[in-house]
Design an enzyme around this catalytic site. Structure first.
Site, PDB file in Angstrom:
ATOM      1  N   ASP A 120       4.328   3.679   6.735  1.00 49.12           N
ATOM      2  CA  ASP A 120       3.677   3.072   7.952  1.00 49.12           C
ATOM      3  C   ASP A 120       4.500   2.700   8.988  1.00 49.12           C
ATOM      4  O   ASP A 120       5.548   2.077   8.891  1.00 49.12           O
ATOM      5  CB  ASP A 120       2.520   2.376   7.623  1.00 49.12           C
ATOM      6  N   LYS A 131      17.426   3.517   1.267  1.00 53.04           N
ATOM      7  CA  LYS A 131      18.272   3.283   2.506  1.00 53.04           C
ATOM      8  C   LYS A 131      19.364   2.663   2.147  1.00 53.04           C
ATOM      9  O   LYS A 131      19.368   1.465   2.464  1.00 53.04           O
ATOM     10  CB  LYS A 131      17.450   2.598   3.596  1.00 53.04           C
ATOM     11  N   GLU A 159       7.618   1.832  -6.265  1.00 50.14           N
ATOM     12  CA  GLU A 159       7.830   1.505  -4.674  1.00 50.14           C
ATOM     13  C   GLU A 159       8.067   2.687  -3.976  1.00 50.14           C
ATOM     14  O   GLU A 159       8.622   3.453  -4.394  1.00 50.14           O
ATOM     15  CB  GLU A 159       8.781   0.176  -4.664  1.00 50.14           C
ATOM     16  N   ASP A 160       7.866   2.479  -2.824  1.00 44.26           N
ATOM     17  CA  ASP A 160       7.861   3.711  -1.858  1.00 44.26           C
ATOM     18  C   ASP A 160       9.483   3.653  -1.049  1.00 44.26           C
ATOM     19  O   ASP A 160       9.793   4.783  -1.165  1.00 44.26           O
ATOM     20  CB  ASP A 160       6.966   3.512  -0.413  1.00 44.26           C
ATOM     21  N   ASP A 203      14.988  -1.167   1.061  1.00 47.66           N
ATOM     22  CA  ASP A 203      15.696  -1.114   2.359  1.00 47.66           C
ATOM     23  C   ASP A 203      16.642  -2.150   2.174  1.00 47.66           C
ATOM     24  O   ASP A 203      17.719  -1.926   1.747  1.00 47.66           O
ATOM     25  CB  ASP A 203      14.653  -1.369   3.457  1.00 47.66           C
ATOM     26  N   PHE A 249      13.959   5.348  10.521  1.00 46.41           N
ATOM     27  CA  PHE A 249      12.734   4.526  10.418  1.00 46.41           C
ATOM     28  C   PHE A 249      11.753   5.832   9.801  1.00 46.41           C
ATOM     29  O   PHE A 249      11.656   6.660  10.777  1.00 46.41           O
ATOM     30  CB  PHE A 249      12.159   3.996  11.380  1.00 46.41           C
ATOM     31  N   ARG A 304       0.271   6.454   7.603  1.00 41.63           N
ATOM     32  CA  ARG A 304       0.505   6.649   6.254  1.00 41.63           C
ATOM     33  C   ARG A 304       0.156   7.729   5.741  1.00 41.63           C
ATOM     34  O   ARG A 304       0.511   8.639   4.780  1.00 41.63           O
ATOM     35  CB  ARG A 304      -0.258   5.579   5.411  1.00 41.63           C
ATOM     36  N   LYS A 345       0.798  -1.263  -0.111  1.00 43.21           N
ATOM     37  CA  LYS A 345       0.075  -0.079   0.110  1.00 43.21           C
ATOM     38  C   LYS A 345       0.923   1.224  -0.156  1.00 43.21           C
ATOM     39  O   LYS A 345       0.523   2.250  -0.351  1.00 43.21           O
ATOM     40  CB  LYS A 345      -0.780  -0.086   1.366  1.00 43.21           C
ATOM     41  N   GLY A 346       2.157   1.045   0.368  1.00 43.28           N
ATOM     42  CA  GLY A 346       3.010   2.310   0.674  1.00 43.28           C
ATOM     43  C   GLY A 346       3.075   3.062  -0.330  1.00 43.28           C
ATOM     44  O   GLY A 346       3.258   4.419  -0.232  1.00 43.28           O
TER      45      GLY A 346
HETATM   46  P1  IMP Z   1      13.128  -4.199   1.749  1.00 41.73           P
HETATM   47  O1  IMP Z   1      12.431  -5.512   1.327  1.00 41.73           O
HETATM   48  O2  IMP Z   1      13.758  -4.491   2.938  1.00 41.73           O
HETATM   49  O3  IMP Z   1      13.863  -3.638   0.762  1.00 41.73           O
HETATM   50  O4  IMP Z   1      12.013  -3.391   2.310  1.00 41.73           O
HETATM   51  C1  IMP Z   1      10.936  -2.887   1.446  1.00 41.73           C
HETATM   52  C2  IMP Z   1       9.512  -2.621   2.558  1.00 41.73           C
HETATM   53  O5  IMP Z   1       9.925  -2.355   3.881  1.00 41.73           O
HETATM   54  C3  IMP Z   1       8.974  -1.197   1.821  1.00 41.73           C
HETATM   55  O6  IMP Z   1       7.948  -1.621   0.952  1.00 41.73           O
HETATM   56  C4  IMP Z   1       8.272  -0.293   3.016  1.00 41.73           C
HETATM   57  O7  IMP Z   1       7.114  -1.256   3.110  1.00 41.73           O
HETATM   58  C5  IMP Z   1       9.165  -1.161   4.128  1.00 41.73           C
HETATM   59  N1  IMP Z   1      10.077  -0.178   4.943  1.00 41.73           N
HETATM   60  C6  IMP Z   1      11.318  -0.265   4.760  1.00 41.73           C
HETATM   61  N2  IMP Z   1      11.922   0.885   5.531  1.00 41.73           N
HETATM   62  C7  IMP Z   1      10.705   1.646   5.927  1.00 41.73           C
HETATM   63  C8  IMP Z   1      10.516   2.559   6.671  1.00 41.73           C
HETATM   64  O8  IMP Z   1      11.529   3.199   7.456  1.00 41.73           O
HETATM   65  N3  IMP Z   1       9.247   3.119   7.171  1.00 41.73           N
HETATM   66  C9  IMP Z   1       8.034   2.495   6.795  1.00 41.73           C
HETATM   67  N4  IMP Z   1       8.385   1.519   5.994  1.00 41.73           N
HETATM   68  C10 IMP Z   1       9.355   0.796   5.856  1.00 41.73           C
HETATM   69 MG    MG Z   2       6.007  -1.606   1.138  1.00 43.74          MG
END
Ligand code: IMP
Ligand code: MG
Length: 175
Positions: free
Chosen positions: A159, A131, A99-100, A103, A152, A165, A44-45
């Site tokens: 969220d 990040k 994508e939002d 990470d 974060f 959000r 949803k982000g």
């Molecule tokens: P990844 O799979 O670790 O790259 O994470 C991606 C998902 O983690 C994103 O789609 C976000 O939903 C969530 N996410 C990562 N960092 C944050 C943050 O700082 N705040 C909120 N959601 C985050």
């Molecule tokens: Mg996400």
């Protein structure tokens, strides 16, 4: 939750977000001249970012949605589950994942690998925030809104357990 909100600081204001999105849209328009784009927004982000981005894009395009989940609380699990797939055929199409945030990279790596099996003509990725420090797998990002520190973030789609959000800016929690 009350305490979390008390330590919330602004990282990017609404104006800063919109300015950066305008620049990204211009880049995308230039890169896809003469093409038609399928934007896949990751629920949803990414909905906030997607809506503001597509309003600034001028090339012909359509929007699709996918949903994956990997996150519980503030920790990435690396365990990505497809919750909602596509209901269109993307073979031979130019596809941009929106994508939002990236990470660890697990979510986008999963989505990229999955979508690649559907044989699009091209597949690129746009994220609002990156990040970098936290990356576990290397995923190539084509359009990045902001490179952020390992904090974060909440608001503008981001969220904590589904809350916050709706904040119009991107905030971070001061530890
Ligand atoms: P990844 O799979 O670790 O790259 O994470 C991606 C998902 O983690 C994103 O789609 C976000 O939903 C969530 N996410 C990562 N960092 C944050 C943050 O700082 N705040 C909120 N959601 C985050
Ligand atoms: Mg996400």
């Amino acid at each position: 939750m009350e305490e979390v909100i008390k330590n919330l600081k602004v990282m990017y204001t609404e104006e800063q977000i919109q300015e950066r999105i305008k620049e990204l849209a211009k880049e995308i328009d230039n890169d896809y001249i003469g093409k038609e784009l399928i934007i896949i927004s990751v629920l949803k982000g990414a909905i906030f970012f997607t809506v503001d981005l597509v309003k600034r894009i001028n090339i012909p395009m359509s929007i699709e949605m996918m949903q994956v989940s990997s996150y519980q609380g503030t920790q990435s699990t690396g365990n990505v589950i497809l919750k909602r797939g596509l209901d269109i055929d993307i073979s031979g199409k130019d596809v941009l994942i929106v994508e939002d945030i990236i990470d660890t990279g697990y979510t986008l790596q999963y989505l990229k690998e999955y979508l690649q099996t559907l044989n699009p003509n091209s597949l690129k990725i746009a994220v609002l925030a990156d990040k970098k420090e936290r990356r576990k797998i290397d995923v190539k990002i084509d359009y990045t809104g902001f490179e952020i520190e390992n904090k974060f973030i909440v608001g503008y789609g981001f969220d904590i357990d589904q809350k916050y959000r709706n904040l119009p800016y991107i905030g971070y929690i001061e530890e």
